[in-house]
Design a protein around this motif. Structure first.
Motif, PDB file in Angstrom:
ATOM      1  N   LEU A 175      65.044  16.718  31.642  1.00 36.59           N
ATOM      2  CA  LEU A 175      64.617  16.511  30.260  1.00 36.59           C
ATOM      3  C   LEU A 175      63.341  15.683  30.224  1.00 36.59           C
ATOM      4  N   GLN A 176      63.260  14.690  31.092  1.00 35.72           N
ATOM      5  CA  GLN A 176      62.046  13.878  31.175  1.00 35.72           C
ATOM      6  C   GLN A 176      60.857  14.738  31.603  1.00 35.72           C
ATOM      7  N   ARG A 177      61.088  15.639  32.548  1.00 36.25           N
ATOM      8  CA  ARG A 177      60.021  16.571  32.964  1.00 36.25           C
ATOM      9  C   ARG A 177      59.584  17.442  31.797  1.00 36.25           C
ATOM     10  N   LEU A 178      60.578  17.944  31.061  1.00 39.55           N
ATOM     11  CA  LEU A 178      60.291  18.818  29.929  1.00 39.55           C
ATOM     12  C   LEU A 178      59.440  18.095  28.898  1.00 39.55           C
ATOM     13  N   GLN A 179      59.779  16.856  28.607  1.00 38.25           N
ATOM     14  CA  GLN A 179      59.042  16.069  27.627  1.00 38.25           C
ATOM     15  C   GLN A 179      57.621  15.775  28.075  1.00 38.25           C
ATOM     16  N   GLN A 180      57.428  15.713  29.396  1.00 36.05           N
ATOM     17  CA  GLN A 180      56.107  15.404  29.943  1.00 36.05           C
ATOM     18  C   GLN A 180      55.306  16.653  30.281  1.00 36.05           C
ATOM     19  N   GLY A 181      55.867  17.808  29.939  1.00 35.60           N
ATOM     20  CA  GLY A 181      55.167  19.064  30.165  1.00 35.60           C
ATOM     21  C   GLY A 181      55.155  19.512  31.612  1.00 35.60           C
ATOM     22  N   GLU A 182      56.092  19.015  32.422  1.00 32.85           N
ATOM     23  CA  GLU A 182      56.152  19.377  33.835  1.00 32.85           C
ATOM     24  C   GLU A 182      57.073  20.583  34.047  1.00 32.85           C
ATOM     25  N   ASP A 183      57.036  21.143  35.237  1.00 29.74           N
ATOM     26  CA  ASP A 183      57.818  22.329  35.577  1.00 29.74           C
ATOM     27  C   ASP A 183      59.269  21.942  35.877  1.00 29.74           C
ATOM     28  N   ILE A 184      60.209  22.425  35.060  1.00 25.54           N
ATOM     29  CA  ILE A 184      61.615  22.077  35.274  1.00 25.54           C
ATOM     30  C   ILE A 184      62.260  22.954  36.339  1.00 25.54           C
ATOM     31  N   GLN A 185      61.524  23.976  36.839  1.00 24.87           N
ATOM     32  CA  GLN A 185      62.090  24.848  37.861  1.00 24.87           C
ATOM     33  C   GLN A 185      61.994  24.246  39.264  1.00 24.87           C
ATOM     34  N   LEU A 186      61.188  23.197  39.413  1.00 29.17           N
ATOM     35  CA  LEU A 186      61.060  22.576  40.721  1.00 29.17           C
ATOM     36  C   LEU A 186      62.367  21.900  41.103  1.00 29.17           C
ATOM     37  N   ALA A 187      62.666  21.888  42.378  1.00 32.91           N
ATOM     38  CA  ALA A 187      63.919  21.300  42.859  1.00 32.91           C
ATOM     39  C   ALA A 187      63.992  19.815  42.514  1.00 32.91           C
ATOM     40  N   VAL A 188      65.196  19.371  42.168  1.00 27.77           N
ATOM     41  CA  VAL A 188      65.437  17.967  41.857  1.00 27.77           C
ATOM     42  C   VAL A 188      65.918  17.264  43.116  1.00 27.77           C
ATOM     43  N   GLU A 189      65.285  16.154  43.436  1.00 30.26           N
ATOM     44  CA  GLU A 189      65.693  15.407  44.623  1.00 30.26           C
ATOM     45  C   GLU A 189      67.101  14.876  44.432  1.00 30.26           C
ATOM     46  N   LYS A 190      67.947  15.087  45.397  1.00 24.17           N
ATOM     47  CA  LYS A 190      69.340  14.673  45.302  1.00 24.17           C
ATOM     48  C   LYS A 190      69.466  13.162  45.464  1.00 24.17           C
ATOM     49  N   ALA A 191      70.407  12.586  44.729  1.00 17.73           N
ATOM     50  CA  ALA A 191      70.675  11.161  44.844  1.00 17.73           C
ATOM     51  C   ALA A 191      71.401  10.890  46.154  1.00 17.73           C
ATOM     52  N   LEU A 192      71.184   9.720  46.721  1.00 20.68           N
ATOM     53  CA  LEU A 192      71.883   9.359  47.945  1.00 20.68           C
ATOM     54  C   LEU A 192      73.359   9.159  47.655  1.00 20.68           C
ATOM     55  N   PRO A 193      74.256   9.645  48.505  1.00 20.69           N
ATOM     56  CA  PRO A 193      75.694   9.480  48.272  1.00 20.69           C
ATOM     57  C   PRO A 193      76.109   8.028  48.375  1.00 20.69           C
ATOM     58  N   VAL A 194      77.077   7.645  47.534  1.00 25.40           N
ATOM     59  CA  VAL A 194      77.594   6.288  47.577  1.00 25.40           C
ATOM     60  C   VAL A 194      78.418   6.066  48.827  1.00 25.40           C
ATOM     61  N   THR A 195      79.164   7.097  49.224  1.00 22.20           N
ATOM     62  CA  THR A 195      79.981   7.021  50.433  1.00 22.20           C
ATOM     63  C   THR A 195      79.675   8.214  51.320  1.00 22.20           C
ATOM     64  N   ILE A 196      79.919   8.069  52.588  1.00 20.95           N
ATOM     65  CA  ILE A 196      79.720   9.157  53.544  1.00 20.95           C
ATOM     66  C   ILE A 196      81.059   9.834  53.791  1.00 20.95           C
ATOM     67  N   GLU A 197      81.131  11.138  53.475  1.00 21.41           N
ATOM     68  CA  GLU A 197      82.385  11.852  53.599  1.00 21.41           C
ATOM     69  C   GLU A 197      82.555  12.393  55.020  1.00 21.41           C
ATOM     70  N   ARG A 198      83.819  12.558  55.417  1.00 24.25           N
ATOM     71  CA  ARG A 198      84.131  13.123  56.725  1.00 24.25           C
ATOM     72  C   ARG A 198      83.800  14.614  56.717  1.00 24.25           C
ATOM     73  N   PRO A 199      83.227  15.141  57.798  1.00 20.29           N
ATOM     74  CA  PRO A 199      82.905  16.571  57.855  1.00 20.29           C
ATOM     75  C   PRO A 199      84.170  17.428  57.716  1.00 20.29           C
ATOM     76  N   LEU A 200      84.013  18.590  57.073  1.00 18.85           N
ATOM     77  CA  LEU A 200      85.128  19.517  56.943  1.00 18.85           C
ATOM     78  C   LEU A 200      85.335  20.262  58.260  1.00 18.85           C
ATOM     79  N   ASP A 201      86.588  20.665  58.526  1.00 16.71           N
ATOM     80  CA  ASP A 201      86.823  21.459  59.719  1.00 16.71           C
ATOM     81  C   ASP A 201      86.338  22.887  59.478  1.00 16.71           C
TER      82      ASP A 201
END
Length: 216
Positions: A175-201
């Motif tokens: 929404l901030q991009r939209l308001q600033q006239g930027e391209d909303i189709q560009l990938a959004v950087e993911k937030a860092l996880p709060v916890t590290i999950e165990r890998p799935l088998d």
């Protein structure tokens, strides 16, 4: 400056009181719903935390604060609770001084100007949209891109308590991009996880892959 702030707040309250005559055909029975009242309380606490000294000078006692909340509730009742909170958060980011109700309304109207739903309505739409996602008749493209950034599999297999904060964070960024006239189709950087999950088998990975393919 402190005196100016107090005068500003006082004039604002007087102006709203002067404009509070019930319109013809309106019995005055409308009031903010529970979610909006909760959002209003959270907004005032947000302001108290970020503008502590200014806040205490603008609202020096309980009566003044209660009066302000009633007036703000009346002026903001046409906006969803999530939009009120989003507008308050943007006001805190953008305002050096304690925002008034009109500055919050202007930020609600800015979102409405683009014809986008509030964050929670957008989240529900993203969760309920059938596959293939690209072919769905979205209320606004921003909902699709927020869903894509949040990961469709994650939205479909997580509780609202887990998924909505992630979706809202991505939605607000877009929404901030939209308001600033930027391209909303560009990938959004993911937030860092709060916890590290165990890998799935391997079996769980294959099951999740099949579910993910069904969502595309």
């Amino acid at each position: 400056m402190d005196k100016q702030l107090l005068n500003r707040t006082t004039q604002q309250l007087k102006q709203v009181c002067a404009d509070s005559t019930t319109p013809a055909g309106d019995d005055g029975s409308r009031e903010a719903n529970t979610a909006q009242k909760s959002a209003l309380n959270q907004m005032f606490e947000l302001f108290r935390f970020n503008y502590h000294n200014q806040f205490l000078k603008a609202f020096p006692n309980a009566d003044t604060l209660i009066t302000a909340k009633r007036l703000w509730a009346r002026l903001l009742m046409d906006y969803p609770a999530s939009m009120i909170l989003s507008a308050a958060e943007r006001a805190v980011k953008e305002c050096s001084y304690l925002p008034n109700v009109h500055e919050v309304i202007s930020r609600c109207d800015l979102a409405a100007e683009f014809g986008v739903p509030d964050a929670h309505s957008a989240y529900i739409e993203a969760c309920r949209a059938p596959s293939p996602k690209k072919n769905f008749g979205w209320s606004h493209p921003i909902v699709y891109f927020a869903g894509r950034a949040s990961d469709w599999f994650f939205l479909a297999n997580s509780t609202e308590q887990q998924a909505f904060p992630v979706f809202k964070r991505n939605y607000d960024l877009l929404l901030q991009r939209l308001q600033q006239g930027e391209d909303i189709q560009l990938a959004v950087e993911k937030a860092l996880p709060v916890t590290i999950e165990r890998p799935l088998d391997r079996q769980q990975q294959q099951e999740n892959l099949q579910q993910l393919k069904s969502l595309l």
